[in-house]
Design a protein around this motif. Structure first.
Motif, mmCIF file in Angstrom:
data_model
loop_
_atom_site.group_PDB
_atom_site.id
_atom_site.type_symbol
_atom_site.label_atom_id
_atom_site.label_comp_id
_atom_site.label_asym_id
_atom_site.label_seq_id
_atom_site.Cartn_x
_atom_site.Cartn_y
_atom_site.Cartn_z
ATOM 1 N N ASP A 1 0.815 -1.221 0.000
ATOM 2 C CA ASP A 1 0.000 0.000 0.000
ATOM 3 C C ASP A 1 0.844 1.263 0.000
ATOM 4 O O ASP A 1 0.536 2.251 0.672
ATOM 5 N N ASP A 2 1.957 1.244 -0.756
ATOM 6 C CA ASP A 2 2.841 2.398 -0.895
ATOM 7 C C ASP A 2 3.426 2.842 0.450
ATOM 8 O O ASP A 2 3.620 4.019 0.716
ATOM 9 N N LEU A 3 3.720 1.873 1.279
ATOM 10 C CA LEU A 3 4.256 2.122 2.613
ATOM 11 C C LEU A 3 5.558 2.907 2.560
ATOM 12 O O LEU A 3 6.448 2.601 1.774
ATOM 13 N N GLN A 4 5.680 3.933 3.388
ATOM 14 C CA GLN A 4 6.911 4.726 3.492
ATOM 15 C C GLN A 4 7.837 4.045 4.494
ATOM 16 O O GLN A 4 7.466 3.810 5.636
ATOM 17 N N LEU A 5 9.065 3.712 4.057
ATOM 18 C CA LEU A 5 10.023 3.016 4.913
ATOM 19 C C LEU A 5 10.663 3.926 5.951
ATOM 20 O O LEU A 5 10.851 3.537 7.092
ATOM 21 N N TRP A 6 11.075 5.111 5.533
ATOM 22 C CA TRP A 6 11.784 6.033 6.431
ATOM 23 C C TRP A 6 10.978 7.296 6.606
ATOM 24 O O TRP A 6 10.389 7.806 5.662
ATOM 25 N N GLU A 7 10.951 7.810 7.816
ATOM 26 C CA GLU A 7 10.216 9.032 8.108
ATOM 27 C C GLU A 7 11.025 10.260 7.696
ATOM 28 O O GLU A 7 12.249 10.216 7.628
ATOM 29 N N THR A 8 10.308 11.356 7.448
ATOM 30 C CA THR A 8 10.993 12.618 7.173
ATOM 31 C C THR A 8 11.563 13.146 8.485
ATOM 32 O O THR A 8 11.398 12.526 9.526
ATOM 33 N N ASP A 9 12.200 14.268 8.441
ATOM 34 C CA ASP A 9 12.913 14.823 9.595
ATOM 35 C C ASP A 9 14.090 13.927 9.973
ATOM 36 O O ASP A 9 14.201 13.437 11.102
ATOM 37 N N VAL A 10 14.950 13.705 8.999
ATOM 38 C CA VAL A 10 16.169 12.932 9.197
ATOM 39 C C VAL A 10 16.998 13.610 10.287
ATOM 40 O O VAL A 10 17.096 14.832 10.339
ATOM 41 N N LEU A 11 17.589 12.821 11.178
ATOM 42 C CA LEU A 11 18.408 13.363 12.259
ATOM 43 C C LEU A 11 19.836 13.549 11.769
ATOM 44 O O LEU A 11 20.409 12.631 11.171
ATOM 45 N N PHE A 12 20.415 14.721 12.013
ATOM 46 C CA PHE A 12 21.771 15.036 11.562
ATOM 47 C C PHE A 12 22.651 15.442 12.728
ATOM 48 O O PHE A 12 22.178 16.037 13.694
ATOM 49 N N GLY A 13 23.927 15.132 12.612
ATOM 50 C CA GLY A 13 24.931 15.598 13.564
ATOM 51 C C GLY A 13 26.180 15.990 12.797
ATOM 52 O O GLY A 13 26.487 15.393 11.762
ATOM 53 N N VAL A 14 26.887 16.989 13.274
ATOM 54 C CA VAL A 14 28.099 17.470 12.604
ATOM 55 C C VAL A 14 29.215 17.554 13.638
ATOM 56 O O VAL A 14 28.996 17.986 14.765
ATOM 57 N N ALA A 15 30.413 17.118 13.230
ATOM 58 C CA ALA A 15 31.592 17.209 14.103
ATOM 59 C C ALA A 15 32.787 17.617 13.258
ATOM 60 O O ALA A 15 32.810 17.400 12.039
ATOM 61 N N ALA A 16 33.780 18.193 13.915
ATOM 62 C CA ALA A 16 35.042 18.502 13.230
ATOM 63 C C ALA A 16 35.727 17.184 12.884
ATOM 64 O O ALA A 16 35.734 16.245 13.679
ATOM 65 N N ALA A 17 36.284 17.093 11.690
ATOM 66 C CA ALA A 17 36.940 15.858 11.253
ATOM 67 C C ALA A 17 38.131 15.504 12.128
ATOM 68 O O ALA A 17 38.501 14.325 12.221
ATOM 69 N N ASP A 18 38.714 16.481 12.799
ATOM 70 C CA ASP A 18 39.859 16.197 13.667
ATOM 71 C C ASP A 18 39.457 16.086 15.142
ATOM 72 O O ASP A 18 40.301 16.108 16.033
ATOM 73 N N ASP A 19 38.169 15.933 15.419
ATOM 74 C CA ASP A 19 37.695 15.781 16.797
ATOM 75 C C ASP A 19 38.347 14.525 17.401
ATOM 76 O O ASP A 19 38.337 13.457 16.784
ATOM 77 N N PRO A 20 38.907 14.626 18.598
ATOM 78 C CA PRO A 20 39.573 13.475 19.232
ATOM 79 C C PRO A 20 38.654 12.278 19.466
ATOM 80 O O PRO A 20 39.138 11.158 19.618
ATOM 81 N N ILE A 21 37.357 12.484 19.446
ATOM 82 C CA ILE A 21 36.432 11.366 19.650
ATOM 83 C C ILE A 21 36.639 10.269 18.612
ATOM 84 O O ILE A 21 36.482 9.091 18.890
ATOM 85 N N PHE A 22 37.043 10.649 17.392
ATOM 86 C CA PHE A 22 37.217 9.653 16.339
ATOM 87 C C PHE A 22 38.394 8.725 16.636
ATOM 88 O O PHE A 22 38.378 7.560 16.243
ATOM 89 N N GLU A 23 39.403 9.225 17.319
ATOM 90 C CA GLU A 23 40.522 8.361 17.727
ATOM 91 C C GLU A 23 40.092 7.441 18.860
ATOM 92 O O GLU A 23 40.559 6.304 18.948
ATOM 93 N N GLN A 24 39.185 7.897 19.717
ATOM 94 C CA GLN A 24 38.685 7.047 20.803
ATOM 95 C C GLN A 24 37.902 5.856 20.253
ATOM 96 O O GLN A 24 37.820 4.817 20.902
ATOM 97 N N PHE A 25 37.336 5.986 19.057
ATOM 98 C CA PHE A 25 36.607 4.883 18.443
ATOM 99 C C PHE A 25 37.511 3.680 18.194
ATOM 100 O O PHE A 25 37.034 2.567 18.025
ATOM 101 N N LYS A 26 38.830 3.881 18.163
ATOM 102 C CA LYS A 26 39.784 2.788 17.923
ATOM 103 C C LYS A 26 39.960 1.903 19.154
ATOM 104 O O LYS A 26 40.566 0.844 19.079
#
Length: 107
Positions: free
Chosen positions: A26-51
């Motif tokens: 019935d033409d079901l919509q898979l994803w809702e509108t109002d996509v959630l976004f986040g932005v971070a600096a590419a050099d944020d130390p959090i990315f190294e903590q992911f290791k």
């Protein structure tokens, strides 16, 4: 491109694209509108903590390793209607594999 333009384009795609619909349900919509976004600096130390083992692990590639010179990282998350949850995923898999599926949602 400005963040506001990226968000608007993403929401428009989610709302209007036939790729976000299942005609057989019935033409079901898979994803809702109002996509959630986040932005971070590419050099944020959090990315190294992911290791750290137990977070992501040593195989994680930071934004600077993946794309040297990157300035920002944009993350997004598309939500799905709660009423459908796992049921819709199962129905889509069945449809893609040639099975017939009743169009009513199973809750």
């Amino acid at each position: 491109m400005k963040l506001e333009e990226i968000i608007a384009a993403s929401n428009s795609f989610v709302e209007n694209s036939p790729l976000n619909r299942v005609p057989e349900l019935d033409d079901l919509q898979l994803w809702e509108t109002d996509v959630l976004f986040g932005v971070a600096a590419a050099d944020d130390p959090i990315f190294e903590q992911f290791k750290t083992p137990g977070i992501v692990g040593p195989h994680h590639i930071s934004p600077q390793e993946w794309l040297p010179g990157a300035q920002s990282v944009i993350s997004f998350f598309c939500t799905t209607p709660i009423v459908f949850g796992e049921v819709i995923i199962i129905k889509v898999i069945l449809l893609k594999n040639g099975f017939t599926v009743e169009s009513k949602a199973i809750i």
